[in-house]
Design an enzyme around this catalytic site. Structure first.
Site, short mmCIF file in Angstrom:
data_model
loop_
_atom_site.label_atom_id
_atom_site.label_comp_id
_atom_site.label_asym_id
_atom_site.label_seq_id
_atom_site.Cartn_x
_atom_site.Cartn_y
_atom_site.Cartn_z
N GLU A 41 0.91 -1.26 -0.22
CA GLU A 41 0.16 0.03 0.01
C GLU A 41 1.03 1.20 -0.05
O GLU A 41 2.08 1.09 0.56
CB GLU A 41 -0.79 -0.15 1.28
CG GLU A 41 -1.75 -1.13 1.28
CD GLU A 41 -2.37 -1.34 2.86
OE1 GLU A 41 -2.72 -0.49 3.24
OE2 GLU A 41 -2.42 -2.41 3.19
N CYS B 249 3.47 8.13 1.15
CA CYS B 249 4.05 7.26 2.12
C CYS B 249 4.24 5.97 1.55
O CYS B 249 3.00 5.43 1.14
CB CYS B 249 3.00 7.29 3.24
SG CYS B 249 3.34 5.84 4.38
N CYS C 225 5.61 -7.53 7.50
CA CYS C 225 6.53 -7.11 8.13
C CYS C 225 6.92 -8.07 9.27
O CYS C 225 5.99 -8.90 9.82
CB CYS C 225 6.37 -5.68 9.07
SG CYS C 225 7.40 -4.89 10.16
N CYS D 297 5.04 -5.67 16.13
CA CYS D 297 4.10 -4.32 17.07
C CYS D 297 2.58 -4.83 17.15
O CYS D 297 2.07 -5.26 16.19
CB CYS D 297 4.34 -3.23 16.41
SG CYS D 297 6.34 -2.34 16.02
N CYS E 262 -0.39 -3.03 15.37
CA CYS E 262 -0.15 -2.68 13.76
C CYS E 262 -0.77 -3.70 12.98
O CYS E 262 -0.75 -4.79 13.19
CB CYS E 262 1.43 -2.60 13.67
SG CYS E 262 1.87 -2.07 11.86
N SER F 74 11.30 6.12 8.82
CA SER F 74 10.73 5.87 10.23
C SER F 74 11.17 4.66 10.25
O SER F 74 10.91 3.72 9.88
CB SER F 74 9.19 6.10 10.01
OG SER F 74 8.50 5.65 11.18
N SER G 46 9.99 5.28 15.98
CA SER G 46 8.58 4.79 16.54
C SER G 46 9.00 4.41 18.09
O SER G 46 9.19 3.46 18.03
CB SER G 46 8.16 3.75 15.54
OG SER G 46 7.79 4.09 14.51
N LEU G 47 8.60 5.28 19.12
CA LEU G 47 9.08 4.96 20.38
C LEU G 47 7.88 4.47 21.01
O LEU G 47 7.91 3.25 21.57
CB LEU G 47 9.53 6.46 21.09
CG LEU G 47 10.14 6.29 22.29
CD1 LEU G 47 11.27 5.62 22.34
CD2 LEU G 47 10.60 7.58 22.87
N HIS G 48 6.73 5.01 21.18
CA HIS G 48 5.52 4.50 21.66
C HIS G 48 5.34 4.22 22.96
O HIS G 48 4.38 3.76 23.67
CB HIS G 48 5.03 3.31 20.82
CG HIS G 48 4.84 3.48 19.21
ND1 HIS G 48 4.43 4.77 18.85
CD2 HIS G 48 5.15 2.65 18.20
CE1 HIS G 48 4.64 4.56 17.60
NE2 HIS G 48 4.98 3.42 17.01
N CYS H 132 -1.78 2.23 7.03
CA CYS H 132 -1.39 1.30 6.02
C CYS H 132 -1.46 -0.13 6.79
O CYS H 132 -1.51 -0.38 7.74
CB CYS H 132 0.37 1.49 5.82
SG CYS H 132 0.33 2.32 4.15
N1 SAH Z 1 8.51 -0.02 10.59
C1 SAH Z 1 8.50 1.47 10.50
C2 SAH Z 1 7.70 2.18 9.57
C3 SAH Z 1 6.34 1.82 9.43
S1 SAH Z 1 5.18 2.02 10.50
C4 SAH Z 1 8.26 2.25 11.93
O1 SAH Z 1 7.96 1.07 12.90
O2 SAH Z 1 8.45 2.94 12.19
C5 SAH Z 1 4.86 3.66 10.52
C6 SAH Z 1 4.27 4.11 11.81
O3 SAH Z 1 3.03 3.86 12.05
C7 SAH Z 1 5.10 3.66 13.21
O4 SAH Z 1 5.18 4.69 13.80
C8 SAH Z 1 3.93 2.70 13.63
O5 SAH Z 1 4.13 2.38 15.10
C9 SAH Z 1 2.75 3.34 13.62
N2 SAH Z 1 1.52 2.62 13.24
C10 SAH Z 1 1.39 1.41 13.02
N3 SAH Z 1 0.08 0.77 13.44
C11 SAH Z 1 -0.68 1.94 14.03
C12 SAH Z 1 -1.88 1.88 14.33
N4 SAH Z 1 -2.55 0.95 14.32
N5 SAH Z 1 -2.31 3.31 14.74
C13 SAH Z 1 -1.46 4.23 14.89
N6 SAH Z 1 -0.21 4.09 14.44
C14 SAH Z 1 0.31 2.92 14.00
#
Ligand code: SAH
Length: 343
Positions: free
Chosen positions: A91, A104, A111, A115, A118, A190, A213-215, A332
């Site tokens: 996508e 994007c 992947c 996570c 995701c 990212s 991507s810290l979270h 995505c």
């Molecule tokens: N693998 C890379 C890039 C792809 S994910 C990364 O982890 O940064 C792109 C961003 O979208 C990341 O910050 C990821 O954590 C976030 N993301 C993934 N799923 C999500 C969701 N359901 N809601 C909000 N953000 C999400």
């Protein structure tokens, strides 16, 4: 058969020499592939028929084909589901900003990072995208919308630093004057935090903006939602970003997806502010996109505003990500997952 579009200009020149053709042909072919983004040798009208036939026998151009396309009625965001040469799907999303169009793109089919919130991992990991497929997403989208795409974010399906060599080669190709001529300052990569690759990237001398991507602000919580944290912890990942910022003089930002009741407390905000103290950076707060299979809930509006307030009070620059394309499910991973279920 060789994927001709994944070759650098010097590699392409070698191939052209092997075919006994004059060197200037390489530049002509390069422009067709990278500036205009054609997917067949037949369209290369300033190349002799004989050479086009030779090329067709030995090389191929992996096509990125539009399988589905959705245009947001709210803000014009365009979402593409692309089909690849082997029937896999990825996508990409094109967003309109004042400064131009941003795409994007995906970097892998699926992947491996796992996570918890995701959608990209749901349909499993299949393979890395080829250099030509990374770039093909730009060409196909740009040729479809009929407008130049000036900015790129590597934030679609996949982990860019887990497809490191192809991503770096792709960055050099899109930056080429005879290609898409995109400024690398307008590219954001990212990552979930593959620390050794962040250090490798510093050495490449590519002025891209890095986003981590810290979270979560600590290892206990981050390891629960991001398995990669078991390998490289919060301090190591932020440490690598500090070095990246120092060595490249590029801004680093942090993505923080807020999940209701998981990582959106005041304590988390305070701990995060502590970790980022003295680091000139930016925190992007993203309300989690609820993926049914993942069971995550959005934070309340109050929790969101309070989280941002606490960060700002402690001197950390933070914004809440404006949602684009909310009517077309623009985040995505979800289209590919659905397509896999349909098939
Ligand atoms: N693998 C890379 C890039 C792809 S994910 C990364 O982890 O940064 C792109 C961003 O979208 C990341 O910050 C990821 O954590 C976030 N993301 C993934 N799923 C999500 C969701 N359901 N809601 C909000 N953000 C999400």
């Amino acid at each position: 058969m060789t994927d001709i579009k994944s070759l650098s200009l010097s590699e392409l020149t070698q191939e052209i020499k092997k075919l006994g053709e004059p060197v200037y042909r390489a530049k002509q072919i390069f422009k067709w592939l990278h500036e205009r983004g054609v997917y067949s040798f037949g369209e290369m009208t300033d190349i002799s028929k004989g050479l086009r036939e030779k090329l067709t026998e030995e090389y191929y151009i992996p096509e990125v084909i539009i399988e589905e396309k959705y245009v947001s009625k709210l803000d014009g965001t365009v979402k593409f589901l692309f089909r690849l040469y082997d029937g896999e799907y990825v996508e990409a999303v094109v967003m309109s900003y004042k400064y131009g169009k941003t795409i994007c793109i995906s970097t892998q089919v699926g992947c491996k990072m796992g996570c918890s919130f995701c959608a990209s991992t749901l349909a499993g990991f299949k393979r890395n995208l080829l250099v030509s497929e990374l770039e093909g997403q730009l060409h196909t989208a740009q040729n479809d919308i009929g407008e130049r795409i000036s900015h790129v974010v590597l934030m679609g399906i996949g982990e860019p630093l887990d497809n490191y060599d192809n991503v770096v080669k792709f960055l050099r190709l899109i930056n080429d004057n005879d290609g898409l001529n995109i400024s690398l300052r307008d590219v954001t990569l990212s990552t979930c935090g593959i620390v050794p690759r962040i250090y490798d990237l510093i050495e490449e001398n590519l002025p891209v903006t890095l986003t981590l991507s810290l979270h979560a602000p600590n290892d206990e919580l981050r390891s629960k939602i991001m398995p990669v944290n078991n390998k490289w912890g919060v301090d190591e990942a932020i440490g690598a970003c500090r070095v990246y910022a120092e060595k490249t003089s590029r801004r680093v930002s942090f993505e923080y997806t807020l999940i209701g009741g998981v990582n959106d407390s005041k304590e988390c905000a305070l701990e995060l502010a502590g970790k980022l103290r003295g680091f000139i950076s930016h925190v992007n707060l993203i309300p989690v996109n609820e993926v049914i299979e993942r069971g995550n809930k959005k934070s309340t509006e109050n929790a969101l505003i309070n989280f941002q307030f606490t960060l700002k009070k402690h001197g950390i620059n933070a914004t809440i990500r404006r949602t684009l394309g909310s009517d077309i499910n623009a985040s995505c991973g979800q289209l590919r997952h659905r397509k896999k279920q349909d098939n």
